[in-house]
Design a protein around this motif. Structure first.
Motif, PDB file in Angstrom:
ATOM      1  N   CYS A  37     -23.539   5.001   6.647  1.00 48.26           N
ATOM      2  CA  CYS A  37     -24.069   6.291   6.234  1.00 48.26           C
ATOM      3  C   CYS A  37     -22.994   7.336   6.459  1.00 48.26           C
ATOM      4  CB  CYS A  37     -25.350   6.654   6.976  1.00 48.26           C
ATOM      5  SG  CYS A  37     -25.203   6.679   8.753  1.00 48.26           S
ATOM      6  N   SER A  38     -23.187   8.485   5.894  1.00 45.68           N
ATOM      7  CA  SER A  38     -22.114   9.462   5.830  1.00 45.68           C
ATOM      8  C   SER A  38     -22.157  10.505   6.935  1.00 45.68           C
ATOM      9  CB  SER A  38     -22.161  10.183   4.476  1.00 45.68           C
ATOM     10  OG  SER A  38     -23.408  10.834   4.330  1.00 45.68           O
ATOM     11  N   ARG A  39     -23.074  10.390   7.867  1.00 48.78           N
ATOM     12  CA  ARG A  39     -23.185  11.402   8.906  1.00 48.78           C
ATOM     13  C   ARG A  39     -22.066  11.270   9.926  1.00 48.78           C
ATOM     14  NH1 ARG A  39     -28.362  13.855   8.958  1.00 48.78           N
ATOM     15  NH2 ARG A  39     -29.775  12.898   7.484  1.00 48.78           N
ATOM     16  N   GLN A  40     -21.761  12.359  10.598  1.00 51.25           N
ATOM     17  CA  GLN A  40     -20.675  12.385  11.569  1.00 51.25           C
ATOM     18  C   GLN A  40     -21.006  11.511  12.787  1.00 51.25           C
ATOM     19  OE1 GLN A  40     -17.868  13.940  11.012  1.00 51.25           O
ATOM     20  NE2 GLN A  40     -16.907  13.438  12.954  1.00 51.25           N
ATOM     21  N   PRO A  41     -20.103  10.593  13.154  1.00 51.63           N
ATOM     22  CA  PRO A  41     -20.356   9.751  14.326  1.00 51.63           C
ATOM     23  C   PRO A  41     -20.299  10.560  15.614  1.00 51.63           C
ATOM     24  CG  PRO A  41     -18.133   9.412  13.531  1.00 51.63           C
ATOM     25  CD  PRO A  41     -18.829  10.264  12.505  1.00 51.63           C
ATOM     26  N   THR A  42     -20.943  10.049  16.636  1.00 48.10           N
ATOM     27  CA  THR A  42     -20.945  10.729  17.923  1.00 48.10           C
ATOM     28  C   THR A  42     -20.817   9.706  19.042  1.00 48.10           C
ATOM     29  OG1 THR A  42     -22.271  12.108  19.413  1.00 48.10           O
ATOM     30  CG2 THR A  42     -23.474  10.665  17.933  1.00 48.10           C
ATOM     31  N   PHE A  43     -20.103  10.055  20.104  1.00 47.98           N
ATOM     32  CA  PHE A  43     -19.953   9.136  21.220  1.00 47.98           C
ATOM     33  C   PHE A  43     -21.221   9.102  22.066  1.00 47.98           C
ATOM     34  CE2 PHE A  43     -18.769   8.256  25.655  1.00 47.98           C
ATOM     35  CZ  PHE A  43     -18.223   6.994  25.494  1.00 47.98           C
ATOM     36  N   GLU A  44     -21.842  10.250  22.234  1.00 48.81           N
ATOM     37  CA  GLU A  44     -23.051  10.320  23.060  1.00 48.81           C
ATOM     38  C   GLU A  44     -24.243   9.763  22.307  1.00 48.81           C
ATOM     39  OE1 GLU A  44     -24.207  13.698  25.529  1.00 48.81           O
ATOM     40  OE2 GLU A  44     -22.265  14.564  25.071  1.00 48.81           O
ATOM     41  N   ILE A  45     -24.894   8.773  22.887  1.00 52.20           N
ATOM     42  CA  ILE A  45     -26.110   8.235  22.305  1.00 52.20           C
ATOM     43  C   ILE A  45     -27.129   7.994  23.411  1.00 52.20           C
ATOM     44  CG2 ILE A  45     -24.911   7.101  20.384  1.00 52.20           C
ATOM     45  CD1 ILE A  45     -25.233   4.468  21.863  1.00 52.20           C
ATOM     46  N   ASP A  46     -28.366   7.854  23.009  1.00 53.81           N
ATOM     47  CA  ASP A  46     -29.442   7.507  23.929  1.00 53.81           C
ATOM     48  C   ASP A  46     -29.641   5.997  23.822  1.00 53.81           C
ATOM     49  OD1 ASP A  46     -31.828   6.909  25.163  1.00 53.81           O
ATOM     50  OD2 ASP A  46     -32.877   8.686  24.414  1.00 53.81           O
ATOM     51  N   PRO A  47     -29.226   5.213  24.838  1.00 52.13           N
ATOM     52  CA  PRO A  47     -29.322   3.753  24.749  1.00 52.13           C
ATOM     53  C   PRO A  47     -30.731   3.247  24.448  1.00 52.13           C
ATOM     54  CG  PRO A  47     -27.951   4.386  26.608  1.00 52.13           C
ATOM     55  CD  PRO A  47     -28.601   5.644  26.106  1.00 52.13           C
ATOM     56  N   ALA A  48     -31.724   3.870  25.068  1.00 52.89           N
ATOM     57  CA  ALA A  48     -33.103   3.425  24.844  1.00 52.89           C
ATOM     58  C   ALA A  48     -33.524   3.678  23.403  1.00 52.89           C
ATOM     59  CB  ALA A  48     -34.045   4.135  25.808  1.00 52.89           C
ATOM     60  N   ALA A  49     -33.156   4.846  22.876  1.00 48.77           N
ATOM     61  CA  ALA A  49     -33.503   5.169  21.488  1.00 48.77           C
ATOM     62  C   ALA A  49     -32.751   4.269  20.522  1.00 48.77           C
ATOM     63  CB  ALA A  49     -33.174   6.638  21.204  1.00 48.77           C
ATOM     64  N   LEU A  50     -31.496   3.959  20.852  1.00 51.63           N
ATOM     65  CA  LEU A  50     -30.712   3.067  20.007  1.00 51.63           C
ATOM     66  C   LEU A  50     -31.337   1.676  19.944  1.00 51.63           C
ATOM     67  CD1 LEU A  50     -28.123   2.437  18.376  1.00 51.63           C
ATOM     68  CD2 LEU A  50     -27.040   1.849  20.546  1.00 51.63           C
ATOM     69  N   GLU A  51     -31.738   1.146  21.112  1.00 55.11           N
ATOM     70  CA  GLU A  51     -32.343  -0.180  21.142  1.00 55.11           C
ATOM     71  C   GLU A  51     -33.664  -0.201  20.381  1.00 55.11           C
ATOM     72  OE1 GLU A  51     -33.689  -3.665  24.316  1.00 55.11           O
ATOM     73  OE2 GLU A  51     -33.048  -1.705  25.054  1.00 55.11           O
ATOM     74  N   LYS A  52     -34.446   0.855  20.539  1.00 53.56           N
ATOM     75  CA  LYS A  52     -35.724   0.935  19.837  1.00 53.56           C
ATOM     76  C   LYS A  52     -35.513   0.953  18.331  1.00 53.56           C
ATOM     77  CE  LYS A  52     -39.911   3.776  19.491  1.00 53.56           C
ATOM     78  NZ  LYS A  52     -40.592   5.005  19.990  1.00 53.56           N
ATOM     79  N   ARG A  53     -34.532   1.752  17.875  1.00 54.96           N
ATOM     80  CA  ARG A  53     -34.255   1.837  16.450  1.00 54.96           C
ATOM     81  C   ARG A  53     -33.713   0.511  15.927  1.00 54.96           C
ATOM     82  NH1 ARG A  53     -36.571   4.146  12.706  1.00 54.96           N
ATOM     83  NH2 ARG A  53     -36.939   5.643  14.360  1.00 54.96           N
ATOM     84  N   TYR A  54     -32.863  -0.126  16.721  1.00 52.79           N
ATOM     85  CA  TYR A  54     -32.293  -1.424  16.340  1.00 52.79           C
ATOM     86  C   TYR A  54     -33.403  -2.446  16.121  1.00 52.79           C
ATOM     87  CZ  TYR A  54     -30.295  -6.051  17.268  1.00 52.79           C
ATOM     88  OH  TYR A  54     -29.961  -7.376  17.217  1.00 52.79           O
ATOM     89  N   LYS A  55     -34.353  -2.516  17.051  1.00 51.97           N
ATOM     90  CA  LYS A  55     -35.438  -3.490  16.933  1.00 51.97           C
ATOM     91  C   LYS A  55     -36.329  -3.180  15.736  1.00 51.97           C
ATOM     92  CE  LYS A  55     -35.606  -4.773  21.822  1.00 51.97           C
ATOM     93  NZ  LYS A  55     -36.401  -4.757  23.077  1.00 51.97           N
ATOM     94  N   LEU A  56     -36.558  -1.894  15.466  1.00 48.90           N
ATOM     95  CA  LEU A  56     -37.386  -1.530  14.322  1.00 48.90           C
ATOM     96  C   LEU A  56     -36.695  -1.916  13.020  1.00 48.90           C
ATOM     97  CD1 LEU A  56     -39.773  -0.184  12.956  1.00 48.90           C
ATOM     98  CD2 LEU A  56     -38.608   2.019  13.222  1.00 48.90           C
ATOM     99  N   LEU A  57     -35.394  -1.640  12.923  1.00 48.09           N
ATOM    100  CA  LEU A  57     -34.662  -1.987  11.710  1.00 48.09           C
ATOM    101  C   LEU A  57     -34.647  -3.497  11.495  1.00 48.09           C
ATOM    102  CD1 LEU A  57     -31.635   0.470  12.011  1.00 48.09           C
ATOM    103  CD2 LEU A  57     -33.502   0.591  10.359  1.00 48.09           C
TER     104      LEU A  57
END
Length: 202
Positions: free
Chosen positions: A47-67
């Motif tokens: 996707c074309s959005r600007q990457p960021t170093f700061e992420i929420d690990p819990a939110a990332l894992e939740k989104r990963y499992k949903l995808l």
């Protein structure tokens, strides 16, 4: 890491990925991705959005499992073969994205690559002799230690050190200071290797 950029963006938009996760997932290249240190990989993103170093690990894992749930073969079984193949490609993309994003080291290295820094430029060593000596002494201490409780303490201390470096990395990326980020990644790599040595003995 292969579908096109347009296809991958559409796939993610269809499940309403939050903007912070979209920015994080934009670290994922759309070409095969054997290593975050491989400078031959084109910095294409899903996707074309600007990457960021700061992420929420819990939110990332939740989104990963949903995808992954959205793209699971069981949900695609009744669809045309072309759609099944496309979903499988997207599932592979998501797996590789998660692999990059879950590790601060690979996330930082990939961000530097996206900003145009070559593999050779990203390679670095600790320039501060006192810090280098500290790392060497810490490694020697780990090599000589066999007490499990003490190793747990060393692991905890190491985790705190990595967390502090990640905070500095976040700030360096926010202000666009590539050289500072490079030096911090070099430091982080030493402490990550030290953590691996500790875990081998636990």
């Amino acid at each position: 890491m292969a579908g096109t950029v347009m296809q991958a963006t559409s796939c993610l938009d269809s499940v309403h990925v939050p903007s912070n996760i979209m920015r994080s997932l934009s670290l994922l290249p759309s070409l095969p991705y054997p290593s975050c240190h491989d400078s031959t990989i084109a910095p294409c993103c899903i996707c074309s959005r600007q990457p960021t170093f700061e992420i929420d690990p819990a939110a990332l894992e939740k989104r990963y499992k949903l995808l992954q749930w959205q793209l699971h073969p069981d949900k695609q079984a009744q669809k045309p073969l072309q759609e099944q193949e496309y979903s499988a490609e997207q599932a592979s993309l998501i797996n590789q994205a998660y692999g990059v994003l879950r590790s601060p080291m690979s996330r930082a290295n990939y961000m530097l690559m996206l900003q145009g820094m070559t593999e050779e430029e990203r390679e670095g060593t600790i320039a501060d002799p006192e810090l280098l000596m500290e790392v060497m002494e810490a490694r020697e201490l780990v090599d000589q230690e066999d007490d499990q409780e003490r190793l747990v303490e060393l692991h905890s201390s190491n985790q705190k050190r990595q967390a502090a470096l990640c905070a500095e990395l976040s700030e360096a990326f926010r202000r666009g200071d590539q050289e500072a980020a490079k030096q911090l990644v070099a430091q982080l790599s030493y402490w990550v290797r030290l953590e691996e040595a500790i875990c081998e003995k636990l």
